[in-house]
Design a protein around this motif. Structure first.
Motif, PDB file in Angstrom:
ATOM      1  N   LEU A  69       4.864  -1.880   3.397  1.00 47.80           N
ATOM      2  CA  LEU A  69       5.173  -1.743   1.930  1.00 47.80           C
ATOM      3  C   LEU A  69       4.039  -1.219   1.059  1.00 47.80           C
ATOM      4  O   LEU A  69       4.315  -0.337   0.355  1.00 47.80           O
ATOM      5  CB  LEU A  69       5.973  -3.119   1.216  1.00 47.80           C
ATOM      6  CG  LEU A  69       7.265  -3.507   1.888  1.00 47.80           C
ATOM      7  CD1 LEU A  69       7.761  -4.721   1.258  1.00 47.80           C
ATOM      8  CD2 LEU A  69       8.365  -2.424   1.505  1.00 47.80           C
ATOM      9  N   GLN A  70       3.065  -1.898   1.470  1.00 49.61           N
ATOM     10  CA  GLN A  70       1.714  -1.379   0.704  1.00 49.61           C
ATOM     11  C   GLN A  70       1.486   0.100   0.895  1.00 49.61           C
ATOM     12  O   GLN A  70       1.063   0.896   0.109  1.00 49.61           O
ATOM     13  CB  GLN A  70       0.767  -2.388   0.911  1.00 49.61           C
ATOM     14  CG  GLN A  70      -0.733  -1.838   0.022  1.00 49.61           C
ATOM     15  CD  GLN A  70      -0.276  -1.978  -1.421  1.00 49.61           C
ATOM     16  OE1 GLN A  70       0.435  -3.016  -1.844  1.00 49.61           O
ATOM     17  NE2 GLN A  70      -0.712  -0.946  -2.203  1.00 49.61           N
ATOM     18  N   TYR A  71       1.510   0.307   2.496  1.00 47.96           N
ATOM     19  CA  TYR A  71       1.264   1.838   2.904  1.00 47.96           C
ATOM     20  C   TYR A  71       2.368   2.586   2.353  1.00 47.96           C
ATOM     21  O   TYR A  71       1.994   3.750   1.884  1.00 47.96           O
ATOM     22  CB  TYR A  71       1.352   1.819   4.414  1.00 47.96           C
ATOM     23  CG  TYR A  71       1.161   3.282   4.950  1.00 47.96           C
ATOM     24  CD1 TYR A  71       0.274   3.702   4.937  1.00 47.96           C
ATOM     25  CD2 TYR A  71       2.438   3.680   5.202  1.00 47.96           C
ATOM     26  CE1 TYR A  71      -0.025   5.076   5.538  1.00 47.96           C
ATOM     27  CE2 TYR A  71       2.035   5.195   5.749  1.00 47.96           C
ATOM     28  CZ  TYR A  71       0.942   5.811   5.964  1.00 47.96           C
ATOM     29  OH  TYR A  71       0.847   7.127   6.186  1.00 47.96           O
ATOM     30  N   LEU A  72       3.634   2.304   2.193  1.00 48.89           N
ATOM     31  CA  LEU A  72       4.444   3.078   1.740  1.00 48.89           C
ATOM     32  C   LEU A  72       4.153   3.352   0.001  1.00 48.89           C
ATOM     33  O   LEU A  72       4.395   4.439  -0.440  1.00 48.89           O
ATOM     34  CB  LEU A  72       5.926   2.569   1.556  1.00 48.89           C
ATOM     35  CG  LEU A  72       6.624   2.719   3.050  1.00 48.89           C
ATOM     36  CD1 LEU A  72       7.912   1.742   3.155  1.00 48.89           C
ATOM     37  CD2 LEU A  72       6.491   3.860   3.717  1.00 48.89           C
ATOM     38  N   LEU A  73       3.979   2.339  -0.607  1.00 49.26           N
ATOM     39  CA  LEU A  73       3.386   2.655  -2.048  1.00 49.26           C
ATOM     40  C   LEU A  73       2.171   3.563  -2.165  1.00 49.26           C
ATOM     41  O   LEU A  73       2.238   4.433  -3.043  1.00 49.26           O
ATOM     42  CB  LEU A  73       2.915   1.141  -2.622  1.00 49.26           C
ATOM     43  CG  LEU A  73       4.263   0.445  -3.159  1.00 49.26           C
ATOM     44  CD1 LEU A  73       3.607  -1.083  -3.640  1.00 49.26           C
ATOM     45  CD2 LEU A  73       4.844   0.966  -4.327  1.00 49.26           C
ATOM     46  N   ASP A  74       1.118   3.323  -1.131  1.00 48.46           N
ATOM     47  CA  ASP A  74       0.090   4.300  -1.393  1.00 48.46           C
ATOM     48  C   ASP A  74       0.290   5.676  -0.991  1.00 48.46           C
ATOM     49  O   ASP A  74      -0.573   6.415  -1.307  1.00 48.46           O
ATOM     50  CB  ASP A  74      -1.185   3.616  -0.565  1.00 48.46           C
ATOM     51  CG  ASP A  74      -1.555   2.363  -0.971  1.00 48.46           C
ATOM     52  OD1 ASP A  74      -1.276   2.016  -2.206  1.00 48.46           O
ATOM     53  OD2 ASP A  74      -2.212   1.792  -0.013  1.00 48.46           O
ATOM     54  N   SER A  75       1.438   6.012  -0.152  1.00 49.10           N
ATOM     55  CA  SER A  75       1.666   7.375   0.287  1.00 49.10           C
ATOM     56  C   SER A  75       2.890   7.889  -0.303  1.00 49.10           C
ATOM     57  O   SER A  75       3.487   8.692   0.513  1.00 49.10           O
ATOM     58  CB  SER A  75       1.527   7.392   1.746  1.00 49.10           C
ATOM     59  OG  SER A  75       2.422   6.444   2.294  1.00 49.10           O
ATOM     60  N   ALA A  76       3.601   7.337  -1.211  1.00 47.07           N
ATOM     61  CA  ALA A  76       4.954   7.592  -1.733  1.00 47.07           C
ATOM     62  C   ALA A  76       5.012   9.229  -1.977  1.00 47.07           C
ATOM     63  O   ALA A  76       6.106   9.583  -1.957  1.00 47.07           O
ATOM     64  CB  ALA A  76       5.115   6.815  -3.113  1.00 47.07           C
ATOM     65  N   ASP A 104      13.885   9.388   4.135  1.00 50.02           N
ATOM     66  CA  ASP A 104      12.605   9.541   3.592  1.00 50.02           C
ATOM     67  C   ASP A 104      12.301   8.830   2.327  1.00 50.02           C
ATOM     68  O   ASP A 104      13.147   8.679   1.527  1.00 50.02           O
ATOM     69  CB  ASP A 104      12.481  10.989   3.283  1.00 50.02           C
ATOM     70  CG  ASP A 104      12.386  12.009   4.244  1.00 50.02           C
ATOM     71  OD1 ASP A 104      12.117  11.551   5.753  1.00 50.02           O
ATOM     72  OD2 ASP A 104      12.952  13.115   4.173  1.00 50.02           O
ATOM     73  N   PHE A 105      11.141   8.035   2.516  1.00 50.93           N
ATOM     74  CA  PHE A 105      10.917   6.929   1.340  1.00 50.93           C
ATOM     75  C   PHE A 105      10.512   7.724   0.025  1.00 50.93           C
ATOM     76  O   PHE A 105       9.849   8.845   0.098  1.00 50.93           O
ATOM     77  CB  PHE A 105       9.554   6.154   1.833  1.00 50.93           C
ATOM     78  CG  PHE A 105       9.316   5.263   0.664  1.00 50.93           C
ATOM     79  CD1 PHE A 105       9.862   4.058   0.634  1.00 50.93           C
ATOM     80  CD2 PHE A 105       8.001   5.656  -0.108  1.00 50.93           C
ATOM     81  CE1 PHE A 105       9.259   3.334  -0.381  1.00 50.93           C
ATOM     82  CE2 PHE A 105       7.690   4.878  -0.947  1.00 50.93           C
ATOM     83  CZ  PHE A 105       8.055   3.538  -1.140  1.00 50.93           C
ATOM     84  N   LYS A 106      10.950   7.038  -1.052  1.00 49.21           N
ATOM     85  CA  LYS A 106      10.964   7.462  -2.277  1.00 49.21           C
ATOM     86  C   LYS A 106      10.100   6.806  -3.188  1.00 49.21           C
ATOM     87  O   LYS A 106       9.062   7.087  -3.712  1.00 49.21           O
ATOM     88  CB  LYS A 106      12.094   7.861  -3.207  1.00 49.21           C
ATOM     89  CG  LYS A 106      12.145   8.521  -4.672  1.00 49.21           C
ATOM     90  CD  LYS A 106      13.483   8.773  -5.104  1.00 49.21           C
ATOM     91  CE  LYS A 106      13.514   9.426  -6.202  1.00 49.21           C
ATOM     92  NZ  LYS A 106      14.569   9.642  -7.080  1.00 49.21           N
TER      93      LYS A 106
END
Length: 138
Positions: A69-76, A104-106
């Motif tokens: 989740l932290q990675y997704l936040l950093d690479s949103a 795809d993550f938003k």
């Protein structure tokens, strides 16, 4: 018992009623379902559901999920392509099933406590079992 007295008599034909078709005659002898819907209830009871797993009890899994989740936040801004496994509760009985979908993550909506994808789908954190990063989109 002998039927000699009636065996050669002509078949009776009603003057007031139309002759019944073979299909309609056969329907008279079809099985009677005294308990309508009982078979459906049996099938529903036999249908298996999964129990929702408690991810908070598995420290290692929880830590990995938090890192993802932290990675997704950093690479949103790069909209990583992810596969997400989540729990859907069954509407008819206890339990449910786990489903894996891709997209795809938003963003992470902190107010709603859910993960949002670019296709508009939302997954609540409490239902998420696993997230895998497939690739990074640009």
């Amino acid at each position: 018992m002998s039927y000699e007295d009636i065996i050669n008599l002509p078949h009776h034909v009603s003057a007031t009623r139309k002759h019944m078709s073979l299909h309609d005659r056969a329907a008279q002898f079809s099985p009677f379902a005294a308990l309508t819907g009982y078979g459906d209830e049996i099938n529903e009871t036999a249908r298996l559901t999964d129990e929702k797993l408690d991810t908070s009890a598995d420290e290692e899994k929880l830590e990995r999920l938090n890192r993802t989740l932290q990675y997704l936040l950093d690479s949103a801004d790069t909209h990583p392509h992810i596969s997400i496994t989540f729990f859907i509760a069954d509407s008819k009985k206890d339990g449910g099933k786990y489903i894996t979908e891709e997209g795809d993550f938003k963003k992470i909506d902190e107010a709603e406590m859910c993960i949002c994808l670019t296709n508009g789908k939302r997954y609540y954190k409490s239902d998420i079992y696993d997230i895998r990063i497939q690739s990074i989109c640009q």
